[in-house]
Write an enzyme that holds these catalytic residues in place. Structure first.
Site, PDB file in Angstrom:
ATOM      1  N   SER A   9       1.067  -1.191   0.383  1.00  0.00           N
ATOM      2  CA  SER A   9       0.350  -0.150   0.014  1.00  0.00           C
ATOM      3  C   SER A   9       0.762   1.274   0.152  1.00  0.00           C
ATOM      4  O   SER A   9       1.816   1.895   0.499  1.00  0.00           O
ATOM      5  CB  SER A   9      -0.763   0.201   1.834  1.00  0.00           C
ATOM      6  N   HIS A  32      -1.021  -1.201  -3.796  1.00  0.00           N
ATOM      7  CA  HIS A  32      -2.758  -1.501  -3.742  1.00  0.00           C
ATOM      8  C   HIS A  32      -2.115   0.413  -3.297  1.00  0.00           C
ATOM      9  O   HIS A  32      -1.500   0.985  -2.333  1.00  0.00           O
ATOM     10  CB  HIS A  32      -2.584  -1.892  -2.156  1.00  0.00           C
ATOM     11  N   ASP A  34      -4.737   3.986  -1.887  1.00  0.00           N
ATOM     12  CA  ASP A  34      -5.507   4.196  -0.998  1.00  0.00           C
ATOM     13  C   ASP A  34      -6.199   5.492  -0.930  1.00  0.00           C
ATOM     14  O   ASP A  34      -5.922   6.377  -1.019  1.00  0.00           O
ATOM     15  CB  ASP A  34      -5.620   4.421   0.460  1.00  0.00           C
ATOM     16  N   MET A  36      -8.963   8.066   0.020  1.00  0.00           N
ATOM     17  CA  MET A  36     -10.159   8.259   1.028  1.00  0.00           C
ATOM     18  C   MET A  36     -10.393   9.663   0.717  1.00  0.00           C
ATOM     19  O   MET A  36      -9.722  10.986   0.004  1.00  0.00           O
ATOM     20  CB  MET A  36      -8.975   8.899   2.075  1.00  0.00           C
ATOM     21  N   HIS A  65      -8.011   0.797  -3.425  1.00  0.00           N
ATOM     22  CA  HIS A  65      -9.341   1.184  -2.933  1.00  0.00           C
ATOM     23  C   HIS A  65      -9.643   2.553  -2.343  1.00  0.00           C
ATOM     24  O   HIS A  65      -9.483   3.185  -2.043  1.00  0.00           O
ATOM     25  CB  HIS A  65      -8.182   0.246  -1.086  1.00  0.00           C
ATOM     26  N   MET A  67     -12.143   4.062  -0.503  1.00  0.00           N
ATOM     27  CA  MET A  67     -12.972   4.875   1.015  1.00  0.00           C
ATOM     28  C   MET A  67     -13.658   5.707   0.614  1.00  0.00           C
ATOM     29  O   MET A  67     -13.195   7.021   1.189  1.00  0.00           O
ATOM     30  CB  MET A  67     -11.871   5.116   1.713  1.00  0.00           C
ATOM     31  N   MET A 136     -11.280  -6.179   5.416  1.00  0.00           N
ATOM     32  CA  MET A 136     -10.699  -4.413   6.744  1.00  0.00           C
ATOM     33  C   MET A 136     -10.358  -5.209   7.832  1.00  0.00           C
ATOM     34  O   MET A 136     -10.735  -5.781   8.738  1.00  0.00           O
ATOM     35  CB  MET A 136     -11.824  -3.874   6.856  1.00  0.00           C
ATOM     36  N   GLY A 141      -9.171   4.155   7.084  1.00  0.00           N
ATOM     37  CA  GLY A 141      -8.264   6.014   7.197  1.00  0.00           C
ATOM     38  C   GLY A 141      -6.909   5.885   7.269  1.00  0.00           C
ATOM     39  O   GLY A 141      -7.094   6.967   7.119  1.00  0.00           O
ATOM     40  N   PHE A 142      -6.636   4.686   8.170  1.00  0.00           N
ATOM     41  CA  PHE A 142      -4.832   5.185   8.164  1.00  0.00           C
ATOM     42  C   PHE A 142      -4.407   4.148   8.234  1.00  0.00           C
ATOM     43  O   PHE A 142      -4.322   2.512   8.884  1.00  0.00           O
ATOM     44  CB  PHE A 142      -4.520   5.753  10.006  1.00  0.00           C
ATOM     45  N   GLY A 143      -2.883   4.056   7.656  1.00  0.00           N
ATOM     46  CA  GLY A 143      -1.560   3.143   8.018  1.00  0.00           C
ATOM     47  C   GLY A 143      -1.382   2.683   9.212  1.00  0.00           C
ATOM     48  O   GLY A 143      -1.189   3.563  10.331  1.00  0.00           O
ATOM     49  N   GLY A 144      -0.104   1.881   9.296  1.00  0.00           N
ATOM     50  CA  GLY A 144      -0.050   1.663  10.902  1.00  0.00           C
ATOM     51  C   GLY A 144      -0.678   0.951  12.110  1.00  0.00           C
ATOM     52  O   GLY A 144      -0.028   1.293  13.368  1.00  0.00           O
ATOM     53  N   ASP A 174      -6.248  -6.365   4.742  1.00  0.00           N
ATOM     54  CA  ASP A 174      -5.874  -4.901   4.285  1.00  0.00           C
ATOM     55  C   ASP A 174      -5.876  -4.635   5.858  1.00  0.00           C
ATOM     56  O   ASP A 174      -7.098  -4.333   6.077  1.00  0.00           O
ATOM     57  CB  ASP A 174      -7.013  -4.593   3.509  1.00  0.00           C
ATOM     58  N   GLY A 175      -4.360  -3.884   6.420  1.00  0.00           N
ATOM     59  CA  GLY A 175      -4.063  -3.632   7.832  1.00  0.00           C
ATOM     60  C   GLY A 175      -4.022  -4.151   8.680  1.00  0.00           C
ATOM     61  O   GLY A 175      -4.234  -5.652   9.079  1.00  0.00           O
ATOM     62  N   GLY A 176      -2.571  -3.944   9.075  1.00  0.00           N
ATOM     63  CA  GLY A 176      -1.952  -4.279   9.900  1.00  0.00           C
ATOM     64  C   GLY A 176      -1.412  -5.626   9.476  1.00  0.00           C
ATOM     65  O   GLY A 176      -0.575  -6.572  11.127  1.00  0.00           O
ATOM     66  N   GLY A 196       1.197  -1.987   4.789  1.00  0.00           N
ATOM     67  CA  GLY A 196       1.830  -0.754   3.911  1.00  0.00           C
ATOM     68  C   GLY A 196       3.050  -0.679   4.578  1.00  0.00           C
ATOM     69  O   GLY A 196       4.413  -0.547   4.329  1.00  0.00           O
TER      70      GLY A 196
HETATM   71  C1  DX5 Z   1      -6.905   2.222   6.070  1.00  0.00           C
HETATM   72  C2  DX5 Z   1      -5.416   0.642   3.793  1.00  0.00           C
HETATM   73  C3  DX5 Z   1      -4.482   0.732   4.279  1.00  0.00           C
HETATM   74  C4  DX5 Z   1      -3.174   0.959   5.018  1.00  0.00           C
HETATM   75  C5  DX5 Z   1      -2.960  -0.198   5.802  1.00  0.00           C
HETATM   76  O1  DX5 Z   1      -7.630   2.295   6.123  1.00  0.00           O
HETATM   77  O2  DX5 Z   1      -6.564   0.709   3.462  1.00  0.00           O
HETATM   78  O3  DX5 Z   1      -4.299  -0.091   2.659  1.00  0.00           O
HETATM   79  O4  DX5 Z   1      -2.528   1.376   4.019  1.00  0.00           O
HETATM   80  O5  DX5 Z   1      -1.302  -0.297   6.105  1.00  0.00           O
HETATM   81  P1  DX5 Z   1      -0.997  -1.272   7.381  1.00  0.00           P
HETATM   82  O6  DX5 Z   1      -0.867  -1.980   6.208  1.00  0.00           O
HETATM   83  O7  DX5 Z   1       0.116  -0.650   7.813  1.00  0.00           O
HETATM   84  O8  DX5 Z   1      -1.800  -1.285   8.177  1.00  0.00           O
HETATM   85 ZN    ZN Z   2      -6.556  -0.144   1.564  1.00  0.00          ZN
END
Ligand code: DX5
Ligand code: ZN
Length: 225
Positions: A9, A32, A34, A36, A65, A67, A136, A141-144, A174-176, A196
């Protein structure tokens, strides 16, 4: 492009150097992206003009993706622009089948995404209209953020239907996703892993992709069968 697939991502990449960052993960199956809109999620990223420029700058198939609110209006242009897979959120529309049909008619694969708290059951009947289910594993909304393992029951349900030949769909998470969580997701039956921060915070993003793929393959019972 056969499972296990890794989709880095670019949310965790340097937005001022997107082409370079995309090409730092040349071995990735999908890129990927994102999108938003600061309405469906409390964050704002990039939209169609940046996606169009990125499509021209890399050969990696693009996984958009979305959102966003009103995907019926905004999703098909991403397919027309040349994205390989266009995913929107089930929570954002009353007519997901129509949106999927328009995405496919515009030349892309269609994906349905559900947030961690959204049950799968109401959507099981419509999954045959989709190419991808994006589960999900963090709040969008956010990475990390930290991986939410409870969502894996949704992955297991769909994996069973696919393995029984009752459904043909790619299961994406997707996520974590990182070295500590990729194996449990693979065991549950994920085909495609979005990552990501685990990829872009690594010193060598390309090597991080390969390492995640190796871990996923070793832990995927549905791929070894
Ligand atoms: C969050 C995104 C993800 C995000 C994942 O809303 O859809 O694609 O980039 O980031 P990580 O891998 O850091 O959780
Ligand atoms: Zn995503």
């Amino acid at each position: 492009m056969s499972p296990p697939m890794i989709a880095p991502s670019i949310l965790s990449a340097d937005f001022a150097r997107l082409a370079e960052e995309a090409n730092a993960v040349k071995g990735a199956d999908w890129l990927h992206v994102d999108v938003m809109d600061a309405h469906f999620v409390p964050n704002l990223t990039i939209g169609l003009p940046v996606v169009e420029s990125l499509l021209a700058a890399t050969d990696i198939p693009m996984d958009c993706h979305l959102m966003i609110e009103d995907p019926g209006r905004w999703a098909p242009p991403y397919a027309e622009a040349g994205a390989y897979n266009v995913t929107f959120h089930a929570e954002a529309t009353d007519d997901p089948i129509a949106v999927a049909r328009d995405i496919r008619a515009a030349g892309a694969r269609a994906g349905l995404s559900i947030k961690p708290g959204t049950p799968l059951e109401p959507y099981l009947e419509i999954l045959r209209n989709f190419d991808t289910l994006l589960v999900m594993s963090v709040e969008p909304g956010f990475g990390g953020q930290s991986f939410i393992p409870e969502v894996l029951s949704k992955v297991r349900t769909v994996r069973k239907l696919v393995d029984a030949g009752e459904l043909s769909i790619l299961v994406e998470i997707d996520g974590g996703i990182n070295a500590d969580t990729v194996e449990q997701a693979a065991e549950a039956g994920v085909d495609c892993f979005v990552a990501g921060s685990a990829v872009y915070s690594a010193e060598d993003p390309g090597a991080a992709v390969e390492s995640l793929r190796r871990q996923a393959l070793a832990a995927s019972p549905h791929l070894r069968a």
